[in-house]
Structures are given as C-alpha cells and as structure tokens.
Design an enzyme around this catalytic site. Structure first.
Site, PDB file in Angstrom:
ATOM      1  N   TYR A   1       0.838  -1.210   0.000  1.00 38.35           N
ATOM      2  CA  TYR A   1       0.000   0.000   0.000  1.00 38.35           C
ATOM      3  C   TYR A   1       0.876   1.265   0.000  1.00 38.35           C
ATOM      4  O   TYR A   1       0.547   2.270  -0.634  1.00 38.35           O
ATOM      5  CB  TYR A   1      -0.939   0.006   1.211  1.00 38.35           C
ATOM      6  CG  TYR A   1      -1.689   1.321   1.365  1.00 38.35           C
ATOM      7  CD1 TYR A   1      -2.579   1.753   0.376  1.00 38.35           C
ATOM      8  CD2 TYR A   1      -1.496   2.134   2.477  1.00 38.35           C
ATOM      9  CE1 TYR A   1      -3.255   2.964   0.499  1.00 38.35           C
ATOM     10  CE2 TYR A   1      -2.166   3.345   2.609  1.00 38.35           C
ATOM     11  CZ  TYR A   1      -3.043   3.752   1.621  1.00 38.35           C
ATOM     12  OH  TYR A   1      -3.705   4.951   1.745  1.00 38.35           O
TER      13      TYR A   1
ATOM     14  N   ARG B   1       1.107   6.459  -7.034  1.00 39.52           N
ATOM     15  CA  ARG B   1      -0.082   7.263  -7.337  1.00 39.52           C
ATOM     16  C   ARG B   1       0.299   8.735  -7.311  1.00 39.52           C
ATOM     17  O   ARG B   1      -0.050   9.503  -8.207  1.00 39.52           O
ATOM     18  CB  ARG B   1      -1.198   6.973  -6.335  1.00 39.52           C
ATOM     19  CG  ARG B   1      -2.375   7.940  -6.458  1.00 39.52           C
ATOM     20  CD  ARG B   1      -3.540   7.574  -5.551  1.00 39.52           C
ATOM     21  NE  ARG B   1      -3.193   7.453  -4.142  1.00 39.52           N
ATOM     22  CZ  ARG B   1      -4.061   7.150  -3.187  1.00 39.52           C
ATOM     23  NH1 ARG B   1      -5.332   6.923  -3.499  1.00 39.52           N
ATOM     24  NH2 ARG B   1      -3.684   7.060  -1.925  1.00 39.52           N
TER      25      ARG B   1
ATOM     26  N   ARG C   1     -11.195  13.622   1.956  1.00 35.74           N
ATOM     27  CA  ARG C   1     -12.165  12.857   2.758  1.00 35.74           C
ATOM     28  C   ARG C   1     -13.508  12.746   2.057  1.00 35.74           C
ATOM     29  O   ARG C   1     -14.225  11.753   2.225  1.00 35.74           O
ATOM     30  CB  ARG C   1     -12.337  13.507   4.140  1.00 35.74           C
ATOM     31  CG  ARG C   1     -11.072  13.498   4.988  1.00 35.74           C
ATOM     32  CD  ARG C   1     -10.569  12.093   5.269  1.00 35.74           C
ATOM     33  NE  ARG C   1      -9.322  12.108   6.055  1.00 35.74           N
ATOM     34  CZ  ARG C   1      -8.633  11.008   6.333  1.00 35.74           C
ATOM     35  NH1 ARG C   1      -9.052   9.816   5.912  1.00 35.74           N
ATOM     36  NH2 ARG C   1      -7.518  11.085   7.021  1.00 35.74           N
TER      37      ARG C   1
ATOM     38  N   GLU D   1     -13.935  -0.633   7.210  1.00 35.97           N
ATOM     39  CA  GLU D   1     -13.906   0.670   6.541  1.00 35.97           C
ATOM     40  C   GLU D   1     -15.245   0.843   5.827  1.00 35.97           C
ATOM     41  O   GLU D   1     -15.774  -0.112   5.274  1.00 35.97           O
ATOM     42  CB  GLU D   1     -12.741   0.717   5.548  1.00 35.97           C
ATOM     43  CG  GLU D   1     -12.618   2.042   4.815  1.00 35.97           C
ATOM     44  CD  GLU D   1     -11.343   2.140   3.981  1.00 35.97           C
ATOM     45  OE1 GLU D   1     -10.235   1.926   4.535  1.00 35.97           O
ATOM     46  OE2 GLU D   1     -11.460   2.406   2.776  1.00 35.97           O
TER      47      GLU D   1
END
Ligand code: 3EB
Length: 363
Positions: A144, A151, A217, A326
C-alpha cells in the site's frame, strides 16, 4: 449507480440502456461475460451477508441521465455523457520482482490520466483502488505504501492535485488478480471536503509511509444543473487525527467510523451539499477484514438507526494492517440515479436515492 445481483443485471434493461456508463462487479472468479460491451471493473472481494453464498457476484451499475458513448485510450476503457465519465483500468502486479505493484500503479494511473486528458474530463471525483496483497511487505515497504508513492508520482507528473482538490477515494485489498482502478470523472472540478476529526490524509506524517496518500475525505460535485449534486465520501475508518483507534475491536472501530462519517457529512452540509443532512441519507458500502465479523458490524449500523440490510458488505483487507472495518458512502446523486441492493434471505431488495421512474426497481 445501482447494486444488484449479477444474475439480475443479465435480465435488466439497464444492461443495454444507452445511458449506462459502466459497471463494477464485486466477487466471483471471473468478470461478467454478458456485460463485456461496458467498461467493467472486476473486484476480487467476497460478498458478505445473510443469504449470500460463496462466489456470489454483485453488480454496481452507474447510469447517467443522458446517452453515453464509449471509447478506449491505451489500456483505459470508459464511457461518458458530456457531463460525467466512468473509467476502468487494470494492470498486472505479479509477485516476482520488487515493486511490481508500484509499477502497476504508475502504469494504471498514467493510462487513466492520459485518457481523461484526451477525453477532456480532467477532474477526478472518485477513485476506487483494488490492490492485491495490499498489506504484504515488498522489499521492506508495504505494498500500500508503494501504491501511495506511485499514485502521487503519476498525479504530480500529470499536474493533477495531490492534496486539496484530490478526489475522494478508497484503497482496499483484493483476493488476487491485477491492480484494478475504476473512477468517476467530470468536466468540472469537485469541491474537496475534509473531516475536522481527522488529519488530512495528504498530511499524514512519515510513520505511515514515505509518501502520504493523495485523496480528500469527500468530494462534492455540482453538475451543470441545480439538481445534480453528488457527494462522494471516501473510505472512512477508525482513525482520529492520524492515529488508528480501537486496535483489535471491530465493534469499537465501527462506532468510531460512524462518528467520522457523521462528521464529514456535517462538513459537507456546511459546504452547501443539498439533500444530505444525516448519515441515513447516504448509501453505504462496508469492507470487513474478517468475514465472520459482518454480523457485529451490521448490528452497530442498525444500532445507529441505519438501514443495515441495505448496506453492501464486502470482504477485503484494509490499508492499515490494524484496521478491521472501513465504510464508504455516496450521497444523493440524481445525475447518477443511484439505487442499491443487497442480499437477504428473501433475495435482493433495492432502494433508490431518487424517486426516478426512469429505472426499474427489481426485486
Ligand atoms: C485512511 O483514512 C484509511 O489511499 O486512497 C481511505 C480512503 C484510506 C482512501 C487511499 C485510504 C485511501 O487513511 C485508508
């Protein structure tokens, strides 16, 4: 968007509706052959819940309100309708060679950002990242964390926002296969929304990896007409400030996650998001690390007054090894005509975010 058992999609008019933008298929070993004319993201995750059997597939269908056309640029397949674009891209991340996952991430994002530039939908609203072996150590750095490095690099090189203005996102594990991304992009930018209870992810300190994650968010999108607002809430977990809370306790993590979601929804409302006031106005998808904990999470959601049977529960690893749950959400989205369904013993039921008559309500 509409969630339905994959078998329903085969018979649904949505499959050949010219307004359908694309489909994400959760679960099962192979993508849906009958949906091969659409951009399709196949996510290797387990579908959970009462009445669901191993290998069941759920289809998440995105349908706009005007006719769409499709195109492929490089390895990115997409459909767009002049307002919104759905794209899917995947890249093999084999286990041989250090940083194969990083290279796959970079290749997939480069292809995606190039396609968005060529198609003239430069603004990412929401990205779903599905990462095989997300918590696996790869040459001293978790996969990750390698994903975050690459990214960022792809965004940065394409002059795409990496902090304020970054899309809403999530990054979950998959049970194997390639790295898979799918996204919604637009001709106009979203308004980025942060959570006052949480450090902005792009400002996480180095203890979580050499490059902080590039996402907001939540992203609030205002379409061309008054009734097009869409609120995309990122994957949200039991993190306060930048710290994970309630290690090893899925029930406490679920409560904390709901408090975070309430807080981000309140922030969106203060930014002027229309038609959302409460968490119960949103459609939820919950990811669980341990499938046997689904009933516990379901109970927490029900205890908060949410319609826990309408939530889509999926088994996936989460980007911090100590996170057990999550939850992501999407707000009213008339321009995407959201309807969701999830399995129960009676089969599948559906709920629509609009009272639109344009789409069938199966089940
Ligand atoms: C978190 O809050 C949990 O890397 O795109 C949530 C949403 C998380 C998106 C991403 C990661 C991402 O840090 C993890």
């Amino acid at each position: 968007m509409q969630w339905m058992p994959a078998t329903e999609l085969a018979r649904s008019p949505l499959l050949h509706d010219v307004r359908t933008l694309g489909v994400a298929v959760h679960g099962g070993a192979v993508p849906l052959a009958f949906a091969s004319h659409l951009p399709q993201a196949h996510l290797l995750k387990g579908v959970l819940g009462k009445g669901v059997s191993d290998g069941d597939q759920v289809a998440e269908v995105w349908c706009g309100r005007s006719p769409a056309t499709d195109a492929t640029v490089g390895t990115t397949r997409f459909r767009h309708n002049g307002e919104l674009l759905f794209a899917s891209v995947s890249a093999a991340a084999t286990d041989d060679g250090v940083d194969a996952l990083g290279e796959a991430t970079y290749a997939a994002y480069r292809s995606l950002l190039n396609a968005l530039r060529v198609a003239e939908y430069p603004h990412l609203l929401r990205v779903w990242n599905s990462i095989p072996g997300i918590n696996v150590d790869d040459g001293g750095l978790e996969r990750y964390r390698r994903f975050n490095l690459h990214r960022f690099k792809a965004y940065d090189e394409a002059k795409h926002p990496t902090a304020t203005g970054a899309p809403a996102a999530c990054a979950l594990g998959s049970l194997g296969g390639p790295l898979v991304l799918y996204c919604i992009a637009s001709k106009t930018p979203p308004e980025a929304i942060e959570n006052p209870r949480q450090t902005s992810a792009y400002r996480y300190p180095q203890q979580y990896g050499p490059r902080a994650p590039s996402f907001s968010r939540a992203a609030l999108w205002r379409g061309q007409s008054d009734d097009s607002d869409v609120l995309f809430v990122s994957g949200t977990a039991s993190i306060v400030g930048h710290q994970t809370l309630h290690e090893g306790n899925v029930v406490a993590q679920a409560h904390e996650t709901l408090t975070n979601l309430q807080s981000v929804v309140a922030a969106a409302v203060s930014h002027g998001a229309r038609d959302v006031a409460l968490l119960s106005d949103l459609l939820l998808k919950a990811y669980l690390r341990h499938p046997d904990e689904q009933p516990l999470v379901r109970q927490v959601l029900a205890g908060h007054g949410l319609d826990a049977d309408k939530v889509l529960y999926l088994q996936a690893d989460i980007c911090r090894a100590e996170l057990l749950v999550e939850i992501e959400a999407i707000g009213p989205a008339p321009s995407l005509q959201i309807t969701t369904g999830t399995a129960d013993t009676q089969g599948f039921r559906f709920r629509s975010n609009t009272d639109s008559q344009a789409l069938p309500e199966n089940g």
